[in-house]
Write a protein that holds these residues in place. Sequence first.
Motif: not given
Length: 540
Positions: A262-266, A292-294
């Motif tokens: 995934t793209d960043c979930l934030e 993903m969590v950046c």
Amino acid sequence: MTLDLETKRVIGQHFFFGFAGHEVNDEIRCLICDYYVGSVILMKRNIKSFEQVHKLVRDLQQLAKDAGHEQPLLIGTDQEHGIVSRFSEVGTQFPGAMCIAATGSTELTEEINRASGTELKLAGINWVYSPVADVNIDPRNPIIGPRSFGDNPTRVGEFACAVGRALTASGITPSPKHFPGHADTHVDSHLGLPRILKSLDELQQVELVPFKSLIAADVATIMTGHIALPKITGSDIPCSLSRDVTTSLLREDLGFKGVVVTDCLEMNAVAQSHGVERGALMALGAGADIAMVCHTPARQKGAVELVRAAVASGELTLDSLRPSQGRIARLKSKFCGSWSDVLNPVFDSGRLAQLKSVNAGLSARAYSASTALVTDPTGIGTIPGGAAVILFTPWNVSLNRAADDANKAPLPDVAFASFFAARTRSTQHVVYRKDFTITEELGRSLSIARYIVFATRNADRSAWQLEALAAIARVKTAGTEVIIVSTSAPYDLLNVKLDFPFAYLATFEPTTPALEAVTKVIFGEVDPAGKVPVLNGNIM
């Protein structure tokens, strides 16, 4: 149900986390050793020098080995080139997607990405979130724009495949993004949830074309984006969390067999609607392999803990994660190698110096081929050396949220002015702002200037730039020639009518080498060879 250690290790491999700092800290140590996270993203906040990155990566890998990980970490970064270049301050700056597409050469694109991949591999990085496979058919798009290869789906696919081939050949796994396509919207998913009201048939004609080409070329990973496709999913659920998109469309219909991240979930498109932690669980449940969590340690730990709880309760079964576990393991075998591969190499400064010397020439050649002359109806041509010139550049213009240094000050424009100063005996650099007014002193300068070079940056979204241009045009003398330079997405003069003669050039990005390349064109040192890769070049 109490989870055993092996199950916790399996769950950890399905996460991709970032951290702050130039060296291993307690936050990333905890995530690798206690939460068994299998992938780490490096951002500009982690990059100080090439040697420092090499040591940081090696330290991360040693930490994972000591923590009992079966395979090395995937270490990734956003290296699209152009404005999204996390590594370019210590590596080589190469043209971004639209800039390189302006050259028309997929061969040059492949050459650039093979060179970049070699640099990244030397630092220990093995995963790059590139190419951008979005087809930029909405000029208002605030987040893709020059990060896209253009608005022709077939050509975007050809350029994206060139990037994928080159990175793979360099030992780097590419990750085309943002499936199923983020470009036909004027909403930034960092800030809100874009809704694209297209049917599957419509997507097949445009957005999915590049991804089909990449899948046919056996690309190893694909990144899903945070956009809503209510005509596909029946709701406003982000695609990254939707089983209809990740499993039914991407895996079953399109036949993708690689790793889905995934793209960043934030990003607010997920964080505001579902929450980061719940979003991670939903993404894995939808069929994504890696969430993903950046940025935020509490959210990162919370996401792992929520997935652990879901496995313990049966909401998410371990059996459902096993296919993903196999895909991740195979990806690591191919691109990470063994512990010996990631831990034994010493920093090779000689090899780096050799690479960067060769790559600097390649970069200059690519930028030189990208500058586009959009129009010059009155034959302004080029500025002769020594002519009096006033260069106008905009102050503090944000590029987009994906460029995480946010362009806080016009630093590339300082270089732009120095390039002019080296070529003329009389150059004046004026940084114009929203409250721009023509002072008496500037009015005198305008009255004697032979040439005005006016740079814009996303002026289609910043009307004050065109207002400043209009104010200048009202006081300039009839004999003063005007050259307008679009230094980001090339839509600045779209549907704008100017009532004075001018020449118009496009650089597609405000990086220092792009500005140097257009300066050489302006002073007649090279011919403009690029072609605008959107709207069939009709951007006025």
